[in-house]
Motif scaffolding. Structure first.
Motif, PDB file in Angstrom:
ATOM      1  N   ASP A  49       0.815  -1.229   0.000  1.00  0.00           N
ATOM      2  CA  ASP A  49       0.000   0.000   0.000  1.00  0.00           C
ATOM      3  C   ASP A  49       0.839   1.265   0.000  1.00  0.00           C
ATOM      4  N   SER A  51       3.736   4.000  -1.265  1.00  0.00           N
ATOM      5  CA  SER A  51       4.352   4.459  -2.516  1.00  0.00           C
ATOM      6  C   SER A  51       5.871   4.300  -2.412  1.00  0.00           C
ATOM      7  N   GLU A  52       6.551   4.383  -3.554  1.00  0.00           N
ATOM      8  CA  GLU A  52       8.022   4.271  -3.516  1.00  0.00           C
ATOM      9  C   GLU A  52       8.653   5.388  -2.664  1.00  0.00           C
ATOM     10  N   GLU A  77       7.395   6.781  -0.130  1.00  0.00           N
ATOM     11  CA  GLU A  77       7.129   6.421   1.282  1.00  0.00           C
ATOM     12  C   GLU A  77       8.072   5.305   1.739  1.00  0.00           C
ATOM     13  N   ASP A 115       6.263  -4.935  -8.778  1.00  0.00           N
ATOM     14  CA  ASP A 115       6.469  -3.501  -8.561  1.00  0.00           C
ATOM     15  C   ASP A 115       7.007  -3.213  -7.164  1.00  0.00           C
ATOM     16  N   THR A 116       6.459  -3.862  -6.163  1.00  0.00           N
ATOM     17  CA  THR A 116       6.866  -3.519  -4.789  1.00  0.00           C
ATOM     18  C   THR A 116       8.250  -4.081  -4.476  1.00  0.00           C
ATOM     19  N   ALA A 165      10.582  -1.658  -6.243  1.00  0.00           N
ATOM     20  CA  ALA A 165      10.560  -0.366  -5.529  1.00  0.00           C
ATOM     21  C   ALA A 165      11.341  -0.484  -4.220  1.00  0.00           C
TER      22      ALA A 165
END
Ligand code: NIG
Ligand code: FE
Length: 409
Positions: free
Chosen positions: A125, A127-128, A130, A161-162, A165
């Motif tokens: 949940d 963002s990069e 964050e 993606d996570t 990131a």
């Protein structure tokens, strides 16, 4: 403070300067106990590296500009190296901490979809930016305890993606990134670890291999078995990553022989390792990474560190900093536990979280010693004797961490 721009620093009138002796890495056996220390000493830094270490009585005149730091009442040791953290995560697990305090076990919480998966939900949940802010925040906590070099794993994304990131966030914050792509099987794969690995190795590894330095796998009941760990590590090794394993944390699942066979850098945890595993690891070049803060936090048995060292194993010491099993970032506290619980000497503990930890990260030529030519990463202890590093249990022992040339923000 940071030694930017190559200026010279003289840390003078130190009560002691102490460093693992010699130039070899990793250290094992008697060499683990070999600390060089000088009373009433100085450290001279130039251009981001150590230019000289010696006794004050031998310090000659220094020409040109030099910034002086008053070291009276303090000791200098090498910047500490944390070679095993999970510092890239969002959220917390304070509710689970309270549940564990009233009897729930870590494995039960994991099996019920909490534990690692709770942090995966929070991390997905975020963002990069964050995630990067979280790693920087955690880095600041580590730095306050003398950690000047840290490794940090992904493993709380478990989607393309996570994971990527997370690796970028660790790099951006100055950490050494490890792709822990095989930390747990995420819910969308419905318990099918093989299908998840098919995805991770096909879709994530090609980019992860460009961002990370090493790969890691959680080889454990409820996570990945030895065959799956082999498949993951062989693919990661072929992509050029150094190999590491979370092994023998709760059960002996074959991590030690697999690490030897695949020439891994380390097996980390080892709380459940028995006599055969100890002998096998000791006869190898694989480093055993001891994580006593995790064993303490979970109320689990400590790893057989004394037996490993006595058998000749190379060991390192790390925090395992993460939101679940070890919400603890202090390497000095880990050193205290190494001496009080693992029965290592202060010298063995120092070597384990400096030169040997640097070796695990492939950085032993530059980090982990206060000696000519090494990076000028210096920790100043608020102590008259360097052994306070382990002795002052839970104390505020680190007064400053000097980092050679590295950006601090
Ligand atoms: O090293 N055991 C697996 N991974 C971590 C814990 C991660 C977590 O609980 O979030 C460990 O202990
Ligand atoms: Fe870990």
């Amino acid at each position: 403070m940071s030694d930017r721009g190559g200026r010279r620093l003289l840390i003078r009138d130190l009560a002691q300067v102490a460093t693992p002796a010699g130039t070899a890495a990793p250290l094992r056996g008697d060499a683990l106990n070999d600390v060089d220390w000088i009373d009433d000493a100085y450290v001279l830094v130039a251009g981001g590296t150590i230019a000289a270490v010696g006794a004050m009585r031998d310090l000659g005149p220094i020409d040109g500009d030099v910034v002086e730091i008053d070291g009276r009442g303090r000791c200098a040791v090498p910047g500490l190296v944390d070679c095993h953290t999970h510092a890239c995560f969002a959220g917390d697990r304070v509710e689970e901490f309270a549940l564990r305090a009233s009897g729930a076990t870590y494995e039960e919480l994991h099996a019920a979809g909490g534990g690692i998966m709770a942090t995966v939900r929070a991390t997905r949940d975020a963002s990069e930016p964050e995630l990067e802010a979280a790693v920087r925040r955690h880095r600041a906590w580590m730095r306050a305890h003398g950690t000047t070099t840290f490794e940090a794993k992904s493993g709380y994304g478990l989607d393309r993606d996570t994971e990527l990131a997370s690796l970028r966030a660790v790099r951006a914050a100055g950490g050494v990134p490890t792709w822990l792509g095989a930390h747990a099987v995420p819910p969308e794969f419905d318990g099918d670890g093989d299908a998840y690995l098919e995805f991770a190795l096909g879709e994530v590894l090609p980019d992860a291999a460009r961002l990370a330095v090493a790969a890691d796998v959680f080889l454990e009941r409820g996570a990945f078995d030895a065959a799956q760990a082999r498949r993951y590590l062989e693919a990661c090794g072929a992509a050029g990553l150094a190999l590491r394993l979370h092994g023998d944390q709760f059960t002996e699942g074959g991590a030690v022989p697999l690490a030897l066979e695949l020439r891994a850098r380390s097996v980390d945890h080892l709380e459940a390792t028995g006599a055969d595993g100890i002998a096998t690891l000791a006869a190898s070049d694989v480093v055993g990474v001891l994580l006593p803060l995790s064993a303490l936090s979970l109320g689990r048995p400590m790893p057989p560190a004394r037996a490993l060292v006595d058998a000749g194993a190379a060991v390192a010491l790390a925090t395992d900093f993460n939101p679940g099993s070890a919400f603890a970032e202090s390497l000095p506290l880990a050193c205290g536990l190494a001496c009080t619980q693992l029965k290592l000497s202060p010298a063995e503990a120092l070597a384990a979280c400096t030169v040997n930890a640097a070796f695990v990260l492939g950085l032993a030529q530059r980090k982990g010693r206060l000696a000519l030519g090494y990076d000028a990463d210096v920790v100043l202890l608020d102590a008259p004797d360097w052994r306070y590093l382990a002795y002052h249990l839970g104390g505020d022992v680190v007064s400053d961490a000097i980092v050679a040339g590295a950006a601090e923000d």
